[in-house]
Design a protein around this motif. Structure first.
Motif, PDB file in Angstrom:
ATOM      1  N   THR A 108       0.781  -1.507  -0.306  1.00  0.00           N
ATOM      2  CA  THR A 108       0.100  -0.192   0.277  1.00  0.00           C
ATOM      3  C   THR A 108       0.904   1.131  -0.329  1.00  0.00           C
ATOM      4  O   THR A 108       0.743   2.395  -0.632  1.00  0.00           O
ATOM      5  CB  THR A 108      -0.842   0.263   0.902  1.00  0.00           C
ATOM      6  OG1 THR A 108      -1.687  -1.539   1.162  1.00  0.00           O
ATOM      7  CG2 THR A 108      -2.214   1.501   0.758  1.00  0.00           C
ATOM      8  N   TYR A 112       0.977   4.094  -3.312  1.00  0.00           N
ATOM      9  CA  TYR A 112       0.963   5.646  -2.913  1.00  0.00           C
ATOM     10  C   TYR A 112       1.601   6.267  -2.969  1.00  0.00           C
ATOM     11  O   TYR A 112       2.170   6.900  -4.323  1.00  0.00           O
ATOM     12  CB  TYR A 112       1.220   6.267  -1.363  1.00  0.00           C
ATOM     13  CG  TYR A 112       1.217   7.279  -0.986  1.00  0.00           C
ATOM     14  CD1 TYR A 112      -0.030   8.283  -0.750  1.00  0.00           C
ATOM     15  CD2 TYR A 112       1.893   8.060  -0.259  1.00  0.00           C
ATOM     16  CE1 TYR A 112      -0.523   9.284  -0.423  1.00  0.00           C
ATOM     17  CE2 TYR A 112       2.628   9.504   0.300  1.00  0.00           C
ATOM     18  CZ  TYR A 112       0.983   9.870   0.241  1.00  0.00           C
ATOM     19  OH  TYR A 112       1.402  11.225   0.347  1.00  0.00           O
ATOM     20  N   ARG A 129      -3.122  10.236  -3.310  1.00  0.00           N
ATOM     21  CA  ARG A 129      -3.797  10.143  -1.585  1.00  0.00           C
ATOM     22  C   ARG A 129      -5.244   8.800  -1.791  1.00  0.00           C
ATOM     23  O   ARG A 129      -5.054   8.188  -0.696  1.00  0.00           O
ATOM     24  CB  ARG A 129      -4.320  11.279  -1.066  1.00  0.00           C
ATOM     25  CG  ARG A 129      -5.641  11.804  -0.659  1.00  0.00           C
ATOM     26  CD  ARG A 129      -6.521  13.543  -0.110  1.00  0.00           C
ATOM     27  NE  ARG A 129      -6.694  13.014  -0.805  1.00  0.00           N
ATOM     28  CZ  ARG A 129      -7.238  14.117  -1.553  1.00  0.00           C
ATOM     29  NH1 ARG A 129      -7.438  14.797  -1.436  1.00  0.00           N
ATOM     30  NH2 ARG A 129      -8.411  13.718  -2.911  1.00  0.00           N
ATOM     31  N   ASP A 130      -6.183   9.505  -2.472  1.00  0.00           N
ATOM     32  CA  ASP A 130      -6.857   8.889  -2.966  1.00  0.00           C
ATOM     33  C   ASP A 130      -6.655   7.413  -3.066  1.00  0.00           C
ATOM     34  O   ASP A 130      -7.450   6.479  -2.666  1.00  0.00           O
ATOM     35  CB  ASP A 130      -8.514   8.622  -5.112  1.00  0.00           C
ATOM     36  CG  ASP A 130      -8.282   9.932  -4.432  1.00  0.00           C
ATOM     37  OD1 ASP A 130      -8.971  10.851  -2.589  1.00  0.00           O
ATOM     38  OD2 ASP A 130      -9.081  10.915  -5.133  1.00  0.00           O
ATOM     39  N   LEU A 133      -5.888   5.998   0.260  1.00  0.00           N
ATOM     40  CA  LEU A 133      -7.702   6.163   1.633  1.00  0.00           C
ATOM     41  C   LEU A 133      -7.837   4.310   1.171  1.00  0.00           C
ATOM     42  O   LEU A 133      -8.286   4.152   2.186  1.00  0.00           O
ATOM     43  CB  LEU A 133      -7.722   7.233   1.306  1.00  0.00           C
ATOM     44  CG  LEU A 133      -6.849   8.456   2.255  1.00  0.00           C
ATOM     45  CD1 LEU A 133      -7.858   9.391   1.858  1.00  0.00           C
ATOM     46  CD2 LEU A 133      -6.559   8.065   3.188  1.00  0.00           C
ATOM     47  N   THR A 134      -8.431   4.479   0.209  1.00  0.00           N
ATOM     48  CA  THR A 134      -9.266   3.611  -0.368  1.00  0.00           C
ATOM     49  C   THR A 134      -8.949   1.879  -0.100  1.00  0.00           C
ATOM     50  O   THR A 134      -9.308   1.030   0.066  1.00  0.00           O
ATOM     51  CB  THR A 134      -9.337   3.341  -2.002  1.00  0.00           C
ATOM     52  OG1 THR A 134      -9.876   4.644  -2.516  1.00  0.00           O
ATOM     53  CG2 THR A 134     -10.506   2.774  -2.497  1.00  0.00           C
ATOM     54  N   ARG A 136      -6.486   1.487   2.469  1.00  0.00           N
ATOM     55  CA  ARG A 136      -6.337   1.734   4.114  1.00  0.00           C
ATOM     56  C   ARG A 136      -7.736   0.989   4.667  1.00  0.00           C
ATOM     57  O   ARG A 136      -7.574   0.229   5.558  1.00  0.00           O
ATOM     58  CB  ARG A 136      -5.468   2.683   4.992  1.00  0.00           C
ATOM     59  CG  ARG A 136      -4.969   3.223   4.553  1.00  0.00           C
ATOM     60  CD  ARG A 136      -4.146   2.556   4.625  1.00  0.00           C
ATOM     61  NE  ARG A 136      -4.027   2.567   6.176  1.00  0.00           N
ATOM     62  CZ  ARG A 136      -4.025   1.575   6.854  1.00  0.00           C
ATOM     63  NH1 ARG A 136      -3.267   0.142   5.621  1.00  0.00           N
ATOM     64  NH2 ARG A 136      -3.777   1.480   8.136  1.00  0.00           N
ATOM     65  N   VAL A 137      -9.115   1.517   3.552  1.00  0.00           N
ATOM     66  CA  VAL A 137     -10.277   0.749   4.361  1.00  0.00           C
ATOM     67  C   VAL A 137     -10.452  -1.154   4.279  1.00  0.00           C
ATOM     68  O   VAL A 137     -10.851  -0.805   4.852  1.00  0.00           O
ATOM     69  CB  VAL A 137     -11.603   1.281   3.256  1.00  0.00           C
ATOM     70  CG1 VAL A 137     -12.952   1.314   4.200  1.00  0.00           C
ATOM     71  CG2 VAL A 137     -11.296   2.869   3.451  1.00  0.00           C
ATOM     72  N   TRP A 198      -9.599   3.219  -7.155  1.00  0.00           N
ATOM     73  CA  TRP A 198      -8.147   3.798  -6.928  1.00  0.00           C
ATOM     74  C   TRP A 198      -7.686   3.328  -8.121  1.00  0.00           C
ATOM     75  O   TRP A 198      -6.065   3.635  -8.504  1.00  0.00           O
ATOM     76  CB  TRP A 198      -7.991   3.689  -5.386  1.00  0.00           C
ATOM     77  CG  TRP A 198      -7.526   1.469  -5.521  1.00  0.00           C
ATOM     78  CD1 TRP A 198      -8.206   0.851  -4.688  1.00  0.00           C
ATOM     79  CD2 TRP A 198      -6.287   0.898  -6.310  1.00  0.00           C
ATOM     80  NE1 TRP A 198      -7.765  -0.580  -5.154  1.00  0.00           N
ATOM     81  CE2 TRP A 198      -6.104  -0.726  -5.863  1.00  0.00           C
ATOM     82  CE3 TRP A 198      -4.920   1.437  -6.537  1.00  0.00           C
ATOM     83  CZ2 TRP A 198      -5.619  -1.394  -6.399  1.00  0.00           C
ATOM     84  CZ3 TRP A 198      -4.004   0.196  -7.164  1.00  0.00           C
ATOM     85  CH2 TRP A 198      -4.391  -0.731  -7.305  1.00  0.00           C
TER      86      TRP A 198
END
Length: 578
Positions: A108, A112, A129-130, A133-134, A136-137, A198
């Motif tokens: 991940t 990034y 960023r998107d 964060l996607t 990370r969910v 993403w």
């Protein structure tokens, strides 16, 4: 170092072939009731996966010598590619769920950093960023599943979890929640609905990184899903969720792909579609088909993105409406595109055909809906690939394609090499005894006539679906039955598919709006209530201190009188309470 890894992996693959798996355990943390160890599995499957990672990474690095030649940060790019390769290779060898989770976090982070490589561009920063964060969910939910399965099984080793799952007696609710938590991470890594947005945005990164991202990075999440399949099978609801999410992504992404104008995005959605098929295979407990899908898709998609990178580098654009007539100017790139496109769909005798045939004509019952899904995905993919060929390679040259030369040899050599490898996939599958012969038995005689018909007609129908997709695409974009369309005939349908069914806007009106409102309320409470109380106490303390300093005389009898009065008041309050 990647060259050495590739050579070593090829030798190790020959040594481990037809041998039992070997597990190497490295103790990391030992405490009463807790033993966390890193377990590495040396087997033909894990070593073969690692060799695939090393091979594609080597191709991408060699390819980047030409593509990133004039980039001032090429050293940083190669460092990030090495980080990328290390994480994926570790996932291939790891037999520990705990270690695998840590490697997925590395993946991940590297995603990034590589998506945001050109960080001076605002759109690139937003995409990185998107994407982060996607993912990370899914990672947070996966961590919950890792902790839960550790408490339930007492082990975090995939081999132990497989034995535990054979005799585990879990409540249906517990098994369902555990399975859904464990598949959340692969859903994010494999760009499956609803965490699929993403990958489309990640195309803002350099193309050599996109080669790896669309071939083996997404496969890393699916590889973890395959290893967890015995645990996931404890809940029929989890299997149903895998099939439902895979079906929605496979069909939806295939439709979205045919409405894209950006050439990289047109192929990124097909990546999600084929990983959706992998999810369906895992949900049906057909792990061998899932592994074959990952292998054949990875090689074909890597070749496609290499040809896409050559097009972007020479034309300085990703907009297919600005292209045309490249087939005569870039023969090596055109050949690579055609071979990669043929390897993506069921074209005899390339690898994807044998994978689909093994799925539809294997030793298990094939549900009718699976045949429809495969026919639809194969036909739409063939239509999309023909559409891209017509817009980019066929037709009259556009201003940006009139003087486009073929790519330099550092890009042409790996591209031609991957073309040869893609053509040799059937021979590799035959050498590894993974192909079904034409005389392989299907279902037994007790099977229903409908299932027997499916087994007999599925493979011809699959070939016909590809022919229909190519025929429609050729009629529209190659032979000029109508004026070569850039968009679909219906504007509303074009916008619906081009904007990915407006899912991004839907998230903006639901999840993002809810989170932003909760954040605004939390910020207001923190500023005006929490900080307000603290500020009032601080002002009261400051004011009382300022007032008391004028009552200080320096005489001890005044201090004694003050203490006596204070103690007396405390005693009165205490007696009053009782």
């Amino acid at each position: 170092m990647t060259v050495l890894a590739f050579i070593h992996g090829s030798l190790l693959f020959r040594i481990t072939w037809n041998h039992l798996p070997l597990h190497l355990t490295y103790s990391w943390l030992t405490a009463p009731g807790l033993d966390i160890s890193f377990v590495v599995e040396i087997s033909p499957l894990s070593v073969g996966a690692m060799e695939l990672v090393a091979g594609l990474s080597l191709i991408a690095q060699f390819y980047a010598l030409g593509y990133m030649e004039k980039d001032w940060a090429i050293a940083r790019f190669y460092a990030l590619l090495g980080f990328f390769e290390a994480a994926i290779s570790g996932i291939a060898l790891s037999d520990s769920l705990f270690l695998t989770y840590g490697l997925l976090e590395m993946l991940t982070l590297s995603t990034y950093l590589l998506v945001g490589f050109w960080y001076a561009q605002p759109l690139v920063v937003t995409a990185a960023r998107d994407a982060f964060l996607t993912k990370r969910v899914g990672d947070v939910l996966l961590l919950m599943g890792v902790v839960a399965v550790s408490a339930l099984s007492g082990s975090l080793t995939f081999s132990d979890l497989e034995f535990w799952a054979e005799t585990a007696q879990l409540q249906p609710l517990t098994a369902t929640l555990l399975g859904l938590a464990l598949i959340a991470g692969p859903i994010g890594k494999c760009a499956q609905f609803p965490l699929h947005l993403w990958l489309d945005k990640a195309m803002e990164g350099p193309n050599p990184a996109s080669i790896l991202r669309n071939s083996i990075v997404v496969s890393g999440g699916a590889f973890v899903l395959i290893k967890l399949q015995p645990v996931l099978a404890l809940s029929p609801i989890t299997d149903g969720a895998l099939i439902a999410l895979g079906t929605a992504t496979a069909i939806g992404a295939s439709l979205v792909a045919i409405a894209q104008i950006d050439i990289k995005r047109a192929f990124s959605h097909t990546t999600s579609a084929y990983l959706g098929l992998v999810f369906i295979a895992v949900g049906l407990h057909q792990v061998d088909v899932a592994l074959l899908l990952l292998l054949t898709h990875a090689l074909a998609k890597a070749l496609l993105f290499m040809s896409v990178g050559a097009i972007i580098l020479t034309t300085s654009t990703q907009d297919m409406t600005e292209m045309g007539g490249l087939w005569s100017r870039m023969p090596a790139t055109t050949t690579a595109f055609l071979v990669g496109a043929s390897g993506m769909v069921a074209v005899l005798p390339l690898g994807m055909f044998w994978t689909m045939r093994r799925w539809l004509d294997g030793f298990w019952e094939v549900p009718w809906w699976l045949v429809l899904i495969l026919l639809l995905v194969n036909g739409l993919t063939a239509l999309n690939l023909t559409r891209v060929f017509g817009l980019v390679f066929a037709g009259k040259p556009q201003p940006k394609t009139r003087r486009t030369p073929e790519v330099p040899w550092p890009m042409a050599l790996p591209m031609v090499s991957m073309t040869i490898v893609t053509l040799l996939v059937p021979l590799m599958l035959q050498q590894w005894q993974l192909l079904l012969s034409w005389s392989s038995p299907s279902l037994d005689t007790s099977a229903s006539s409908f299932n027997a018909f499916i087994h007999q007609a599925a493979v011809p129908l699959l070939l016909i679906s590809g022919v229909i997709g190519v025929a429609i695409g050729a009629a529209l974009y190659l032979y000029g039955v109508t004026k070569r369309p850039v968009q679909l005939p219906w504007k509303s349908v074009q916008e619906l598919l081009a904007y990915d069914f407006y899912i991004d806007r839907l998230y903006g009106l639901t999840v993002v709006l809810l989170v932003s409102r909760i954040s605004a309320i939390s910020a207001w409470i923190d500023r005006y209530i929490i900080d307000g109380i603290v500020n009032i106490l601080g002002l009261a303390t400051l004011g009382s201190g300022e007032g008391l300093k004028y009552s200080i005389s320096g005489q001890s009898q005044i201090y004694v009188l003050t203490i006596t009065i204070g103690v007396g008041l405390l005693v009165i309050l205490m007696l009053w309470q009782f």
